[in-house]
Design a protein around this motif. Structure first.
Motif, mmCIF file in Angstrom:
data_model
loop_
_atom_site.group_PDB
_atom_site.id
_atom_site.type_symbol
_atom_site.label_atom_id
_atom_site.label_comp_id
_atom_site.label_asym_id
_atom_site.label_seq_id
_atom_site.Cartn_x
_atom_site.Cartn_y
_atom_site.Cartn_z
ATOM 1 N N SER A 51 34.956 88.046 56.468
ATOM 2 C CA SER A 51 33.515 87.827 56.471
ATOM 3 C C SER A 51 33.199 86.722 57.470
ATOM 4 C CB SER A 51 33.020 87.452 55.069
ATOM 5 O OG SER A 51 31.600 87.444 55.019
ATOM 6 N N LEU A 52 31.918 86.511 57.750
ATOM 7 C CA LEU A 52 31.512 85.461 58.687
ATOM 8 C C LEU A 52 31.253 84.179 57.914
ATOM 9 C CD1 LEU A 52 30.773 84.645 61.579
ATOM 10 C CD2 LEU A 52 28.397 85.246 61.038
ATOM 11 N N GLY A 53 32.125 83.199 58.103
ATOM 12 C CA GLY A 53 31.984 81.905 57.444
ATOM 13 C C GLY A 53 32.105 80.783 58.442
ATOM 14 N N GLY A 54 32.957 79.786 58.148
ATOM 15 C CA GLY A 54 33.145 78.664 59.045
ATOM 16 C C GLY A 54 32.864 77.355 58.345
ATOM 17 N N SER A 55 32.158 76.462 59.036
ATOM 18 C CA SER A 55 31.795 75.184 58.432
ATOM 19 C C SER A 55 30.441 74.722 58.949
ATOM 20 C CB SER A 55 32.865 74.114 58.715
ATOM 21 O OG SER A 55 33.018 73.915 60.107
ATOM 22 N N VAL A 56 29.737 74.012 58.087
ATOM 23 C CA VAL A 56 28.495 73.332 58.457
ATOM 24 C C VAL A 56 28.723 71.849 58.210
ATOM 25 C CG1 VAL A 56 26.040 73.030 57.955
ATOM 26 C CG2 VAL A 56 27.044 75.319 57.899
ATOM 27 N N VAL A 57 28.477 71.043 59.222
ATOM 28 C CA VAL A 57 28.708 69.606 59.137
ATOM 29 C C VAL A 57 27.390 68.900 59.442
ATOM 30 C CG1 VAL A 57 30.153 67.687 59.862
ATOM 31 C CG2 VAL A 57 31.032 70.037 60.022
ATOM 32 N N LEU A 58 26.982 68.010 58.522
ATOM 33 C CA LEU A 58 25.670 67.374 58.637
ATOM 34 C C LEU A 58 25.806 65.860 58.607
ATOM 35 C CD1 LEU A 58 25.520 69.776 56.125
ATOM 36 C CD2 LEU A 58 23.182 69.727 56.983
ATOM 37 N N GLU A 59 24.971 65.204 59.378
ATOM 38 C CA GLU A 59 24.854 63.747 59.364
ATOM 39 C C GLU A 59 23.400 63.410 59.043
ATOM 40 O OE1 GLU A 59 26.118 59.944 62.103
ATOM 41 O OE2 GLU A 59 25.317 61.716 63.135
ATOM 42 N N TYR A 60 23.169 62.859 57.846
ATOM 43 C CA TYR A 60 21.811 62.526 57.416
ATOM 44 C C TYR A 60 21.520 61.058 57.709
ATOM 45 C CZ TYR A 60 21.948 66.925 54.762
ATOM 46 O OH TYR A 60 22.045 68.247 54.394
ATOM 47 N N ASP A 61 20.483 60.812 58.507
ATOM 48 C CA ASP A 61 19.978 59.451 58.712
ATOM 49 C C ASP A 61 19.011 59.071 57.601
ATOM 50 O OD1 ASP A 61 21.366 59.381 61.195
ATOM 51 O OD2 ASP A 61 19.700 60.447 62.144
ATOM 52 N N VAL A 62 18.319 60.088 57.057
ATOM 53 C CA VAL A 62 17.339 59.894 55.981
ATOM 54 C C VAL A 62 17.628 60.920 54.900
ATOM 55 C CG1 VAL A 62 14.892 60.012 55.350
ATOM 56 C CG2 VAL A 62 15.567 59.025 57.556
ATOM 57 N N SER A 63 17.664 60.468 53.633
ATOM 58 C CA SER A 63 17.815 61.364 52.496
ATOM 59 C C SER A 63 17.276 60.652 51.264
ATOM 60 C CB SER A 63 19.291 61.744 52.291
ATOM 61 O OG SER A 63 19.969 60.778 51.499
ATOM 62 N N PRO A 64 17.163 61.332 50.128
ATOM 63 C CA PRO A 64 16.721 60.640 48.906
ATOM 64 C C PRO A 64 17.654 59.522 48.453
ATOM 65 C CG PRO A 64 16.437 63.008 48.678
ATOM 66 C CD PRO A 64 17.230 62.796 49.927
ATOM 67 N N VAL A 65 18.890 59.476 48.990
ATOM 68 C CA VAL A 65 19.842 58.419 48.617
ATOM 69 C C VAL A 65 20.379 57.684 49.832
ATOM 70 C CG1 VAL A 65 20.520 59.485 46.428
ATOM 71 C CG2 VAL A 65 21.722 60.129 48.541
ATOM 72 N N GLY A 66 19.644 57.722 50.943
ATOM 73 C CA GLY A 66 20.071 57.016 52.139
ATOM 74 C C GLY A 66 21.024 57.836 52.993
ATOM 75 N N PRO A 67 21.536 57.249 54.082
ATOM 76 C CA PRO A 67 22.402 57.980 55.007
ATOM 77 C C PRO A 67 23.725 58.411 54.358
ATOM 78 C CG PRO A 67 21.546 55.970 56.028
ATOM 79 C CD PRO A 67 21.218 55.887 54.567
ATOM 80 N N TYR A 68 24.163 59.612 54.682
ATOM 81 C CA TYR A 68 25.510 60.059 54.294
ATOM 82 C C TYR A 68 25.892 61.270 55.122
ATOM 83 C CZ TYR A 68 23.601 63.834 51.253
ATOM 84 O OH TYR A 68 22.970 64.948 50.759
ATOM 85 N N ARG A 69 27.136 61.703 54.978
ATOM 86 C CA ARG A 69 27.664 62.853 55.712
ATOM 87 C C ARG A 69 28.005 63.980 54.738
ATOM 88 N NH1 ARG A 69 31.788 59.071 59.286
ATOM 89 N NH2 ARG A 69 30.172 58.059 60.549
ATOM 90 N N GLU A 70 27.974 65.187 55.243
ATOM 91 C CA GLU A 70 28.227 66.349 54.394
ATOM 92 C C GLU A 70 29.051 67.370 55.172
ATOM 93 O OE1 GLU A 70 24.916 67.679 51.878
ATOM 94 O OE2 GLU A 70 25.218 69.684 52.691
ATOM 95 N N TYR A 71 29.990 67.992 54.481
ATOM 96 C CA TYR A 71 30.836 69.028 55.078
ATOM 97 C C TYR A 71 30.862 70.212 54.112
ATOM 98 C CZ TYR A 71 34.769 71.025 57.699
ATOM 99 O OH TYR A 71 35.574 71.838 58.476
ATOM 100 N N VAL A 72 30.471 71.387 54.602
ATOM 101 C CA VAL A 72 30.410 72.589 53.771
ATOM 102 C C VAL A 72 31.317 73.649 54.371
ATOM 103 C CG1 VAL A 72 28.926 74.294 52.657
ATOM 104 C CG2 VAL A 72 27.980 72.055 53.301
#
Length: 273
Positions: A50-71
């Protein structure tokens, strides 16, 4: 006490995230390493992939401040089962819940965040089964590289400077004359957080429901951004990881900068459109 704040700019979307992300597509093997069919949806595969992979995010603003995310993206899904109470009609009453099927979407089989408070807000506010992991961004590098070597909870992205199409976070908010940089899109998306899936914004009524299927909670999202590019992105894996995952990287990434992700309340009634 609920973690995080309602930091939205629109009453219809009480939570907002700002920053940048990349989507690195790969062909992923279905039915391996937790990449089984998600509940209340159907995984689409061809010749076992199937078509997958990864999504990588860098949040400067969020409800809990800056953080990083890897899906880690498990593949393309169809037929997500949701239930939304229909609005009351003149001379009649609304029903107790109308089953609908979401059309096509992308399913994330694992979602990792870089801080404990980010895990807490994901679980408490939206029911996302997030996990804390080590997510490291290295600015240097001529191209983006996504490393997956030993630990399943340790991720490194080098060449992260290439995710910034706008030259700096300051430029993302204002140009050299101090004018706001415009975001484009306002693209509507459906989100089923418990299975970490994003869906095209259409749904069809259904009377068919598997005995073990439970309707998924669904939220409306809205996505805007200032700039996007397609850039080279390497996938660096150990030989053991390559053998176990069967992943086939496509060698590129969609890079999106100055993104605004707005999240609405859980949809429980009204029209899902």
């Amino acid at each position: 006490k609920t973690v995080g704040e309602r930091n939205g700019l629109d009453l219809e979307y009480p939570w907002r995230f700002e920053g940048r992300f990349i989507f690195r597509p790969s062909l992923v093997r279905a039915g391996r390493d937790g990449n089984f069919e998600p509940p209340s949806a159907n995984l689409v595969s061809l010749f076992g992939y199937s078509l997958g992979g990864s999504v990588v995010l860098e949040y400067d603003v969020s409800p809990v401040g800056p953080y990083r995310e890897y899906v880690t993206m498990g593949g393309v899904v169809v037929g997500g089962l949701v239930s939304v109470q229909e609005p009351y009609k003149q001379g009649g009453v609304g029903n107790d819940g109308k089953n609908k099927l979401l059309g096509v979407g992308q399913w994330g089989n694992n979602l990792y965040v870089s801080t404990q408070v980010a895990e807490d807000v994901c679980k408490q506010v939206w029911g996302v089964p997030a996990q804390v992991a080590e997510i490291e961004f290295l600015e240097e590098g001529d191209v983006l590289s996504d490393y997956f070597l030993q630990s399943d909870k340790s991720f490194t992205l080098s060449g992260w400077k290439n995710s910034r199409i706008l030259s700096s976070p300051k430029e993302a908010n204002a140009d050299e004359r101090g004018r706001s940089v415009k975001r484009y899109g306002n693209i509507p998306i459906f989100w089923t957080p418990t299975i970490k899936a994003l869906w095209a914004p259409f749904a069809i009524p259904t009377n068919n429901r598997a005995e073990n299927d439970s309707p998924l909670p669904v939220h409306k999202l809205r996505l805007s951004a200032s700039a996007l590019r397609v850039r080279r992105c390497d996938r660096i894996m150990s030989r053991a990881k390559t053998s176990s995952t069967g992943e086939i990287p496509l060698g590129l990434a969609l890079v999106v900068d100055n993104v605004l992700i707005e999240i609405g309340e859980k949809v429980t009634s009204g029209c899902l459109r």
